[in-house]
Design a protein around this motif. Sequence first.
Motif, PDB file in Angstrom:
ATOM      1  N   ILE A 102       0.092  17.240  57.014  1.00 52.91           N
ATOM      2  CA  ILE A 102      -0.183  18.669  57.230  1.00 52.91           C
ATOM      3  C   ILE A 102       0.971  19.510  56.696  1.00 52.91           C
ATOM      4  O   ILE A 102       0.754  20.595  56.127  1.00 52.91           O
ATOM      5  CB  ILE A 102      -0.429  18.946  58.727  1.00 52.91           C
ATOM      6  CG1 ILE A 102      -1.770  18.345  59.150  1.00 52.91           C
ATOM      7  CG2 ILE A 102      -0.419  20.449  59.018  1.00 52.91           C
ATOM      8  CD1 ILE A 102      -2.036  18.399  60.638  1.00 52.91           C
ATOM      9  N   MET A 103       2.191  19.002  56.837  1.00 51.27           N
ATOM     10  CA  MET A 103       3.352  19.710  56.293  1.00 51.27           C
ATOM     11  C   MET A 103       3.259  19.808  54.772  1.00 51.27           C
ATOM     12  O   MET A 103       3.586  20.846  54.173  1.00 51.27           O
ATOM     13  CB  MET A 103       4.637  18.982  56.693  1.00 51.27           C
ATOM     14  CG  MET A 103       5.906  19.723  56.349  1.00 51.27           C
ATOM     15  SD  MET A 103       6.085  21.223  57.331  1.00 51.27           S
ATOM     16  CE  MET A 103       7.681  21.823  56.768  1.00 51.27           C
ATOM     17  N   VAL A 104       2.804  18.738  54.124  1.00 48.25           N
ATOM     18  CA  VAL A 104       2.613  18.760  52.670  1.00 48.25           C
ATOM     19  C   VAL A 104       1.625  19.858  52.288  1.00 48.25           C
ATOM     20  O   VAL A 104       1.882  20.674  51.382  1.00 48.25           O
ATOM     21  CB  VAL A 104       2.113  17.390  52.162  1.00 48.25           C
ATOM     22  CG1 VAL A 104       1.646  17.484  50.708  1.00 48.25           C
ATOM     23  CG2 VAL A 104       3.205  16.337  52.288  1.00 48.25           C
ATOM     24  N   LEU A 105       0.494  19.900  52.971  1.00 47.89           N
ATOM     25  CA  LEU A 105      -0.530  20.911  52.675  1.00 47.89           C
ATOM     26  C   LEU A 105       0.001  22.324  52.922  1.00 47.89           C
ATOM     27  O   LEU A 105      -0.255  23.245  52.138  1.00 47.89           O
ATOM     28  CB  LEU A 105      -1.771  20.663  53.532  1.00 47.89           C
ATOM     29  CG  LEU A 105      -2.519  19.351  53.276  1.00 47.89           C
ATOM     30  CD1 LEU A 105      -3.613  19.152  54.316  1.00 47.89           C
ATOM     31  CD2 LEU A 105      -3.109  19.323  51.877  1.00 47.89           C
ATOM     32  N   LEU A 161      -0.917  19.782  43.447  1.00 48.72           N
ATOM     33  CA  LEU A 161      -2.313  19.816  43.864  1.00 48.72           C
ATOM     34  C   LEU A 161      -2.834  18.401  44.079  1.00 48.72           C
ATOM     35  O   LEU A 161      -3.595  18.137  45.025  1.00 48.72           O
ATOM     36  CB  LEU A 161      -3.163  20.544  42.820  1.00 48.72           C
ATOM     37  CG  LEU A 161      -2.884  22.039  42.632  1.00 48.72           C
ATOM     38  CD1 LEU A 161      -3.824  22.624  41.581  1.00 48.72           C
ATOM     39  CD2 LEU A 161      -3.027  22.796  43.955  1.00 48.72           C
ATOM     40  N   LEU A 162      -2.430  17.480  43.222  1.00 51.82           N
ATOM     41  CA  LEU A 162      -2.791  16.077  43.412  1.00 51.82           C
ATOM     42  C   LEU A 162      -2.162  15.522  44.687  1.00 51.82           C
ATOM     43  O   LEU A 162      -2.783  14.729  45.407  1.00 51.82           O
ATOM     44  CB  LEU A 162      -2.357  15.249  42.199  1.00 51.82           C
ATOM     45  CG  LEU A 162      -3.173  15.460  40.925  1.00 51.82           C
ATOM     46  CD1 LEU A 162      -2.484  14.807  39.735  1.00 51.82           C
ATOM     47  CD2 LEU A 162      -4.581  14.893  41.092  1.00 51.82           C
ATOM     48  N   LEU A 163      -0.947  15.936  44.974  1.00 52.89           N
ATOM     49  CA  LEU A 163      -0.285  15.505  46.205  1.00 52.89           C
ATOM     50  C   LEU A 163      -1.051  16.004  47.433  1.00 52.89           C
ATOM     51  O   LEU A 163      -1.183  15.293  48.437  1.00 52.89           O
ATOM     52  CB  LEU A 163       1.159  16.022  46.228  1.00 52.89           C
ATOM     53  CG  LEU A 163       2.033  15.614  47.423  1.00 52.89           C
ATOM     54  CD1 LEU A 163       2.078  14.103  47.566  1.00 52.89           C
ATOM     55  CD2 LEU A 163       3.434  16.181  47.261  1.00 52.89           C
ATOM     56  N   CYS A 164      -1.587  17.226  47.353  1.00 53.25           N
ATOM     57  CA  CYS A 164      -2.417  17.760  48.445  1.00 53.25           C
ATOM     58  C   CYS A 164      -3.693  16.937  48.612  1.00 53.25           C
ATOM     59  O   CYS A 164      -4.121  16.666  49.737  1.00 53.25           O
ATOM     60  CB  CYS A 164      -2.759  19.216  48.185  1.00 53.25           C
ATOM     61  SG  CYS A 164      -1.395  20.355  48.461  1.00 53.25           S
ATOM     62  N   MET A 165      -4.306  16.566  47.505  1.00 57.85           N
ATOM     63  CA  MET A 165      -5.506  15.724  47.587  1.00 57.85           C
ATOM     64  C   MET A 165      -5.176  14.382  48.238  1.00 57.85           C
ATOM     65  O   MET A 165      -5.950  13.866  49.059  1.00 57.85           O
ATOM     66  CB  MET A 165      -6.092  15.496  46.192  1.00 57.85           C
ATOM     67  CG  MET A 165      -6.652  16.737  45.534  1.00 57.85           C
ATOM     68  SD  MET A 165      -7.297  16.357  43.884  1.00 57.85           S
ATOM     69  CE  MET A 165      -7.544  18.010  43.232  1.00 57.85           C
TER      70      MET A 165
END
Length: 323
Positions: free
Chosen positions: A45-48, A63-67
């Motif tokens: 959640i922190m990443v997002l 954006l890939l990291l969020c996915m």
Amino acid sequence: MAAFNLTPSDPSPFILMGNPGLEAAHIWISIPFSMIYIISLLGNIMVLFVVGKEQTLHKPMYLLLCMLALTDIGMSTSVIPKALCIFWFNLKGITVGGCLTQMFFIHMVTVMQSAILVTMAFDRYVAICNPLRYSTILTNARIAKLGLLSLIRAVLFILPLPLLLRRQSFYANHIIPHTNCENMPVTKMLHGDFTVNRTYGLVIALAVIWLDLMLIALSYGLIIRDVLRISSKEAHQKALSTCTAHICVMLMSYMTCISSYLTQRFGQGIASHVHVTFANFYLLVPPLLNPIIYGAKTKEFRDKMGKYICRSLLPGATDFTAV
């Protein structure tokens, strides 16, 4: 002894045994389960949150990291809450429909995560081998389309698994020696000929794992080829250092997944609690470690995350990352 068959329309539930042979230790096993779940949720959640708030991180890589973070949340959430109900409250029953739904989400998220890891490898290839064309080849819109394509592929590949199982009948002894409804433990409970189910599961595993691994290997083969053409050692290290986070995440995800798959398919002489441990390992550990790895290996993301952590712990503190 005659036995009745269980069909998906029957009200009788499946029984998830948790970790067979270790029932007395279920409370103790629940402690790392709950800690892993909380930490993985907070980390992802922190990443997002950080990527969403920071305009400078609105790039294909992040954006890939969020996915990846979304698949991590989906993977752990599809498994741990039910496992904790078993460990804490002895709530072992699950309806046939609920079991098939859980199975679908577990495998769908796994296939989608594999596709995202392939896209990340392609992202690193373009960033290193075609840096001048990076912004034109990989736009945010194109990454979003690739993410949607990954989701569609995962749904189309995995949806036939529960649909095939719904057409079958199950033995009366509908006890699953596991914490969740993965495909192989459920398939072993089928009554009659289930060759189609087993064959389809094997084909999907080979098509997804090995094909995706080959594409990742091809990307890194091209990266290594281009890096070796550079004469500067410093340039070698800088180019390869941009791949370390993805390599760590990719190795961890595929190694744990393949180990679990091989153990369940070919480890007939292995104790049930070992099977369950391996299966849980690949579902729990990557969601826990992925945000930690990217936070440690990616300086830009680490700095932004550090800024928000400082603000949350010390609301009036100076932004040390800007100093």
